[in-house]
Design an enzyme around this catalytic site. Structure first.
Site, PDB file in Angstrom:
ATOM      1  N   GLN A 200       0.844  -1.199   0.000  1.00 14.72           N
ATOM      2  CA  GLN A 200       0.000   0.000   0.000  1.00 14.72           C
ATOM      3  C   GLN A 200       0.876   1.245   0.000  1.00 14.72           C
ATOM      4  O   GLN A 200       1.603   1.500   0.966  1.00 14.72           O
ATOM      5  CB  GLN A 200      -0.900  -0.014   1.231  1.00 14.72           C
ATOM      6  CG  GLN A 200      -1.831   1.178   1.326  1.00 14.72           C
ATOM      7  CD  GLN A 200      -2.748   1.057   2.525  1.00 14.72           C
ATOM      8  OE1 GLN A 200      -3.788   0.435   2.466  1.00 14.72           O
ATOM      9  NE2 GLN A 200      -2.350   1.654   3.630  1.00 14.72           N
TER      10      GLN A 200
ATOM     11  N   SER B  19       0.833   6.253   2.772  1.00 16.88           N
ATOM     12  CA  SER B  19       1.446   7.184   3.723  1.00 16.88           C
ATOM     13  C   SER B  19       2.690   7.845   3.142  1.00 16.88           C
ATOM     14  O   SER B  19       3.418   7.248   2.338  1.00 16.88           O
ATOM     15  CB  SER B  19       1.820   6.453   5.021  1.00 16.88           C
ATOM     16  OG  SER B  19       0.668   5.987   5.677  1.00 16.88           O
TER      17      SER B  19
ATOM     18  N   SER C  90       4.307  -1.586   4.241  1.00 14.93           N
ATOM     19  CA  SER C  90       4.523  -2.942   4.742  1.00 14.93           C
ATOM     20  C   SER C  90       4.810  -3.901   3.592  1.00 14.93           C
ATOM     21  O   SER C  90       4.094  -3.901   2.583  1.00 14.93           O
ATOM     22  CB  SER C  90       3.284  -3.429   5.501  1.00 14.93           C
ATOM     23  OG  SER C  90       2.992  -2.587   6.588  1.00 14.93           O
TER      24      SER C  90
ATOM     25  N   GLU D  18     -14.459  -4.029   5.835  1.00 10.96           N
ATOM     26  CA  GLU D  18     -14.333  -4.997   6.925  1.00 10.96           C
ATOM     27  C   GLU D  18     -15.495  -5.972   6.838  1.00 10.96           C
ATOM     28  O   GLU D  18     -16.641  -5.581   6.896  1.00 10.96           O
ATOM     29  CB  GLU D  18     -14.353  -4.300   8.288  1.00 10.96           C
ATOM     30  CG  GLU D  18     -14.147  -5.273   9.429  1.00 10.96           C
ATOM     31  CD  GLU D  18     -14.097  -4.560  10.774  1.00 10.96           C
ATOM     32  OE1 GLU D  18     -14.084  -5.253  11.789  1.00 10.96           O
ATOM     33  OE2 GLU D  18     -14.091  -3.325  10.790  1.00 10.96           O
TER      34      GLU D  18
ATOM     35  N   GLU E 201      -4.346   8.955  19.087  1.00  4.63           N
ATOM     36  CA  GLU E 201      -4.842  10.327  19.153  1.00  4.63           C
ATOM     37  C   GLU E 201      -5.831  10.623  18.031  1.00  4.63           C
ATOM     38  O   GLU E 201      -6.856  11.283  18.238  1.00  4.63           O
ATOM     39  CB  GLU E 201      -3.659  11.305  19.116  1.00  4.63           C
ATOM     40  CG  GLU E 201      -2.777  11.272  20.356  1.00  4.63           C
ATOM     41  CD  GLU E 201      -1.940  10.013  20.474  1.00  4.63           C
ATOM     42  OE1 GLU E 201      -1.587   9.634  21.604  1.00  4.63           O
ATOM     43  OE2 GLU E 201      -1.644   9.390  19.427  1.00  4.63           O
TER      44      GLU E 201
END
Length: 701
Positions: free
Chosen positions: A441, A444, A476, A559, A684
């Protein structure tokens, strides 16, 4: 959300809440009458006998329905004898006193109170002594009192009731003195620890929920420094943590109510009242100075919560004994209706055939028949509803048929099914579903982690396709993947969440440079990926140009229904229990107390997962439960690992590899666990999501 799961439970909760809104104003709460005016309304609606057999005047429901109603009345801070009376009747439901006393308790003509502890003795048939702290003792008609291992039922006329100076000013406690009263021991009295943990725990959930609602409402309205205080992250995270505590408590109280299992009961006793205390204390904090005044209602909730915690104490010794001495481990088992059996039989028959195949043939058959992603439409899945998905997962597990390891492919497949072209689906999906293609992926970036839409990677249109230039990070398995899904900005002038396009990138393309990142464990799982004018043909764009954000949201949100095991980079409870045995520290009281806390934490997130699944099966929204579960499970991995590391003592100066003996391996688990609350959205950011999307707090400026 509330303790109940089904539409029937939601309807019951709404009915009780409506009754409370009509009859229990805050003035009624503050009056604290031992037999308030709304008592008749509770009886008329059948709430006093929800859990009692119909032959004794009850409604014939279960303890779960009583918990649903009790939570709502707790939310209303109902004064009076409801909780003491239904606790007494629940204890008496299977006893020798049931036929004589339950009808009057169910119709509200009589009330009762229970002493959870007492110093009473028996001399022949005569009972004497005092129960110091009896909830709702003043005004009760009957008293259920413990005499050693026995229980007796004594009329109010035969005891002396002395009101105490109660912490809870809305519902008092009293001492009850018995002086030589003849009383026969009852038979068949219920488990007082279990029933009190459930009923008082349900009320604690209601109190916590009310405190959370009050705090959220105030945080939306109260302005400081020119904006609502709910916009400040410190306040937002406090409120989000309140919701997390409440949802954990609801999950374990629900489990205890449906099972009365000792593990579940002790978890409810551990979490519920604590959640109420936390939420009511934080409600005062959010309100600030006004919340500290006697005139404000916040202290009433806090007093009720503290009283409940005093009445239902934690028993870490019992939990530790269950875990260490009796080997009890919680299971999140989905019990399906009887009408699922024909489906199960057909699934089981085919799974047995799959189990007999070699791995290559098995994977090919599973991919072709939709077993890998059964929730997706045919031919890529089985178009299976929630029930069929659960049955398939259960039968595959029972037959020890391992799912095809899709890894990142599990996110790719649904996006290609929904947004890909026919050619893309035919090219990539069969091989991916057989486990022959490994994906990574490319989302990021160094400057766009949790803020994914802030990505800077550019895609420029050229003849026949696009050239992508930029840097990705935290990719990853990028060094092993054949293909990557990549987000790149195709329109730099578009608003932040627009002008982004979703690409499929051949990782062997010219200009792709994968550089493994050595993590603090020494492993290399994540990677930096540099894209230098990497050409991607037009036929590898997924979805419309500029609509990549929508495709990515599908990727990230996908999901399936089911109880997925939580991914733990660090230690887990099974490993912790094994290490305690190897270190020989299982007899240390501090270790046992800490283990009990870890056990409750694990049980809460397992039950959150089970509740999310059951909500999907029943057609209700699992959103809050599922979101909270993710946060709780990630933090659980760190808590367990940190606790295990403390047990190492001076051994903690050493570290070990994957094949080291368990104690030494634990230091490596600790290092790995730091990623748990970062990957997939930091704690957070998750707290912000809970605060803004679930609680409705204003977004950060």
């Amino acid at each position: 959300m509330a303790i109940g799961l089904t539409e029937e439970h939601e309807a019951l909760a709404a009915s009780v809440r409506g009754l409370a809104e009509r009859h229990i104003a805050i003035e009624t709460v503050r009056a604290g009458e031992s037999r308030p005016a709304f008592w008749g309304a509770l009886a008329a609606q059948g709430l006093l006998g929800l859990h009692l057999p119909e032959e004794h005047g009850g409604q014939g429901f279960t303890l779960v329905e009583l918990a649903v109603a009790t939570e709502e009345l707790g939310r209303a801070m109902a004064p009076g004898p409801f909780v003491p009376t239904v606790l007494a009747s629940a204890l008496l439901a299977g006893s020798s006193a049931a036929e004589k006393h339950l009808p009057a308790l169910a119709d509200g003509s009589r009330t009762a109170a229970v002493a959870l502890s007492a110093e009473l003795t028996r001399d022949g048939q005569n009972v004497s002594g005092t129960a110091e702290f009896v909830l709702g003792g003043e005004g009760a008609d009957l008293f259920l009192l413990p005499v050693g291992d026995e229980w007796v039922l004594i009329e109010a006329a035969d005891v002396t009731v002395t009101p105490q100076d109660s912490l809870d000013v809305t519902r008092g406690v009293a001492s009850v003195t018995v002086d030589g009263v003849a009383a026969e021991a009852l038979t068949g009295v219920g488990d007082v620890r279990a029933l009190s943990s459930v009923i008082l725990g349900a009320e604690a959930c209601g109190v916590a929920g009310r405190a959370l609602d009050e705090a959220v409402a105030y945080a939306k309205l109260r302005e400081q420094f020119g904006r609502p205080i709910g916009q400040f992250q410190g306040v937002k995270h406090k409120l989000s943590r309140m919701l997390v505590s409440l949802e954990r408590a609801r999950a374990v109280v629900w489990d205890a109510a449906r099972s009365l299992d000792p593990y579940a009961v002790e978890s409810a006793a551990w979490l519920a009242a604590d959640a109420a205390v936390k939420c009511t204390a934080d409600n005062i904090q959010v309100h600030g100075g006004i919340g500290y005044t006697y005139e404000h209602d916040a202290h009433l909730f806090y007093r009720r919560a503290l009283t409940l915690r005093a009445l239902v104490a934690k028993d870490g010794a019992r939990l530790a004994a269950l875990v260490l001495d009796e080997g009890v481990r919680p299971e999140a088992v989905v019990e399906l209706p009887a009408d699922a059996e024909p489906l199960r039989e057909s699934v089981r028959a085919r799974v047995a055939e799959l189990a007999a195949m070699d791995v290559t043939a098995q994977r090919a058959a599973m991919a072709e028949e939709g077993w890998v992603t059964p929730h997706l439409p045919k031919p890529w899945g089985k178009d299976a509803g929630p029930l069929e998905q659960i049955v398939i997962a259960q039968e595959l597990k029972a037959a020890k048929v391992r799912p095809v390891p899709l890894m990142i492919g599990a996110w790719v497949v649904p996006s290609l099914v929904q947004y890909g072209t026919d050619e893309q689906r035919e090219r990539f999906l069969p091989a991916t579903l057989r486990g022959e293609l490994m994906w990574c992926q490319l989302f990021s970036e160094p400057g766009a982690g949790s803020d994914l839409a802030g990505l800077k990677t550019r895609a420029v249109k050229v003849e026949g396709g696009w050239e992508i230039t930029g840097q990705k990070i935290w990719t990853s398995l990028g060094q092993y993947a054949q293909w990557g899904i990549c987000l790149a900005r195709t329109d730099p002038d578009a608003p932040k969440h627009e002008g982004i396009t979703y690409f499929l990138v051949d990782m062997k393309s010219a200009g792709v440079d994968v550089r493994p990142l050595k993590e603090l464990t020494g492993d290399e799982i994540f990677n930096e990926v540099f894209l230098d004018s990497v050409f991607v043909p037009d036929d590898l764009v997924v979805g419309p140009i500029g609509a990549g954000w929508q495709v990515a949201r599908n990727t990230l949100a996908n999901e399936r229904v089911g109880l997925t095991s939580s991914f733990q980079l660090g230690g887990d409870m099974a490993k912790l229990i094994s290490m305690i045995g190897e270190l020989g520290v299982g007899g240390d009281p501090k270790v046992r107390e800490g283990l009990a806390e870890m056990a409750v934490d694990e049980h809460s997130y397992l039950m959150l997962g089970l509740r999310a699944t059951l909500k999907q099966l029943s057609g209700t929204d699992p959103g809050v439960t599922a979101t909270v579960r993710k946060l709780v499970s990630m933090e659980h991995g760190q808590l367990v690992t940190e606790f295990g590391f403390e047990l190492l003592g001076t051994r903690g100066v050493l570290t070990g590899g994957r094949k080291s003996e368990l104690p030494l391996r634990w230091t490596r688990y600790l290092l790995a666990s730091r990623a748990m609350t970062i990957g997939g959205g930091t704690t957070e950011i998750n707290l912000n999501v809970i605060g803004e999307r679930i609680l409705g707090l204003p977004k950060d400026a």
